[in-house]
Design an enzyme around this catalytic site. Structure first.
Site, PDB file in Angstrom:
ATOM      1  N   ASP A  36       0.811  -1.212   0.000  1.00 36.56           N
ATOM      2  CA  ASP A  36       0.000   0.000   0.000  1.00 36.56           C
ATOM      3  C   ASP A  36       0.847   1.267   0.000  1.00 36.56           C
ATOM      4  O   ASP A  36       2.072   1.215  -0.038  1.00 36.56           O
ATOM      5  CB  ASP A  36      -1.072  -0.002   1.097  1.00 36.56           C
ATOM      6  CG  ASP A  36      -0.552  -0.395   2.452  1.00 36.56           C
ATOM      7  OD1 ASP A  36      -1.233  -1.169   3.141  1.00 36.56           O
ATOM      8  OD2 ASP A  36       0.544   0.068   2.814  1.00 36.56           O
ATOM      9  N   LYS A  58      -3.779   2.551  -0.128  1.00 38.16           N
ATOM     10  CA  LYS A  58      -4.889   3.197   0.555  1.00 38.16           C
ATOM     11  C   LYS A  58      -4.426   4.452   1.262  1.00 38.16           C
ATOM     12  O   LYS A  58      -3.434   4.465   1.944  1.00 38.16           O
ATOM     13  CB  LYS A  58      -5.579   2.307   1.574  1.00 38.16           C
ATOM     14  CG  LYS A  58      -5.030   0.926   1.719  1.00 38.16           C
ATOM     15  CD  LYS A  58      -5.835   0.160   2.687  1.00 38.16           C
ATOM     16  CE  LYS A  58      -4.978  -0.416   3.782  1.00 38.16           C
ATOM     17  NZ  LYS A  58      -5.673  -1.178   4.761  1.00 38.16           N
ATOM     18  N   MET A 172      -3.221   8.975  11.941  1.00 35.04           N
ATOM     19  CA  MET A 172      -4.379   9.269  11.084  1.00 35.04           C
ATOM     20  C   MET A 172      -5.239  10.384  11.680  1.00 35.04           C
ATOM     21  O   MET A 172      -6.462  10.352  11.553  1.00 35.04           O
ATOM     22  CB  MET A 172      -5.232   7.998  10.881  1.00 35.04           C
ATOM     23  CG  MET A 172      -4.487   6.900  10.162  1.00 35.04           C
ATOM     24  SD  MET A 172      -5.466   5.407   9.928  1.00 35.04           S
ATOM     25  CE  MET A 172      -5.268   4.612  11.520  1.00 35.04           C
TER      26      MET A 172
END
Ligand code: SAH
Length: 234
Positions: A36, A58, A172
């Protein structure tokens, strides 16, 4: 044909020097590599030419491949008898959904191994000069996701975090930086609590903003800090 095998490999936070020897050895034996977007370019360049690469890249807002489909690819490729490396940023079991992938492999009776990686939770602060614990001021550190849960809700128990007194590391969380800072302040943390945001940590593009909790959002905006970034408080 006999079943293949899947290796869940942590690629570390970016700097190829932080990729483990075991990870590198495993990668060099791969026939299929599923990776990813957080995996560093230099590590990708070590994928053997004979291997087939599948980019499932992603990033929080635009998933290129839904998790269910990634799981399916792993199962299908292994069932074809291939040696499959699932290469993930940081450590596969730290917010990497590695647990979900392993659950399916167990269910499908596909042999697998997990090769841990240097997680951004500690690697990124270290390259920014920030020890996450210190005998004089932080006897614990806590890693929290700023990403919404399956139901779209985001729940962070700010009063508990504020009480702990340890270093807080948010992954995040950049898009919700202001909300996180306010949550911690409302829960009683001091305005002058040290806070930092580190973008692209451990890579040549690393940038950091160091300030205090009450104005970390403003400072990060001024510097136009972008993803991937981690927030460190305390
Ligand atoms: N499994 C990974 C985390 C995946 S969640 C790990 O162990 O590190 C993705 C989040 O990790 C990003 O949104 C960001 O908060 C953080 N992250 C990963 N690599 C980073 C880097 N090089 N610099 C800053 N943050 C990073």
């Amino acid at each position: 044909m006999s079943t293949g095998k899947v290796w869940l490999v942590g690629a570390g936070p970016g700097d190829a020097g932080l990729f483990t020897i075991k990870g590198m050895e495993t990668l060099q034996q791969a026939e299929v590599v599923v990776y990813d977007s957080l995996v560093g370019q230099e590590i990708l360049s070590r994928i053997p030419e004979s291997a087939r690469c599948i980019n499932v890249g992603k990033r929080a807002s635009h998933h290129t491949m839904p998790q269910e489909q990634i799981n399916q690819v792993l199962v299908e490729e292994a069932k074809k008898g291939h040696r499959v490396v699932r290469l993930k940023g940081g450590d596969p079991f730290v917010f990497g959904r590695g647990g979900e992938e392993v659950e399916l492999l167990v269910k499908e009776q596909i042999p697998f191994e997990v090769v841990p990686g240097v997680t951004s939770c500690t690697g990124v602060p270290a390259y920014a000069g920030i020890p996450v614990t210190h005998r004089d001021c932080a006897s614990s550190f806590h890693v929290i996701t700023g990403h919404a849960q399956r139901d779209g809700e985001i729940r962070i128990d700010f009063p508990s975090l504020a009480r702990l007194g340890g270093t807080l590391v948010f992954l995040m969380g950049l898009a919700r930086l202001g909300w996180i800072a306010k949550g911690l302040l409302d829960a009683g943390m001091k305005k002058d609590t040290p806070a930092a945001v580190v973008e692209n940590g451990t890579t040549a593009k690393q940038r950091k903003v160091i300030s205090v909790l009450s104005d970390i959002e403003e400072k990060a905006k001024e510097e136009d800090i972008q993803k991937p970034a981690i927030i460190i408080v305390g």
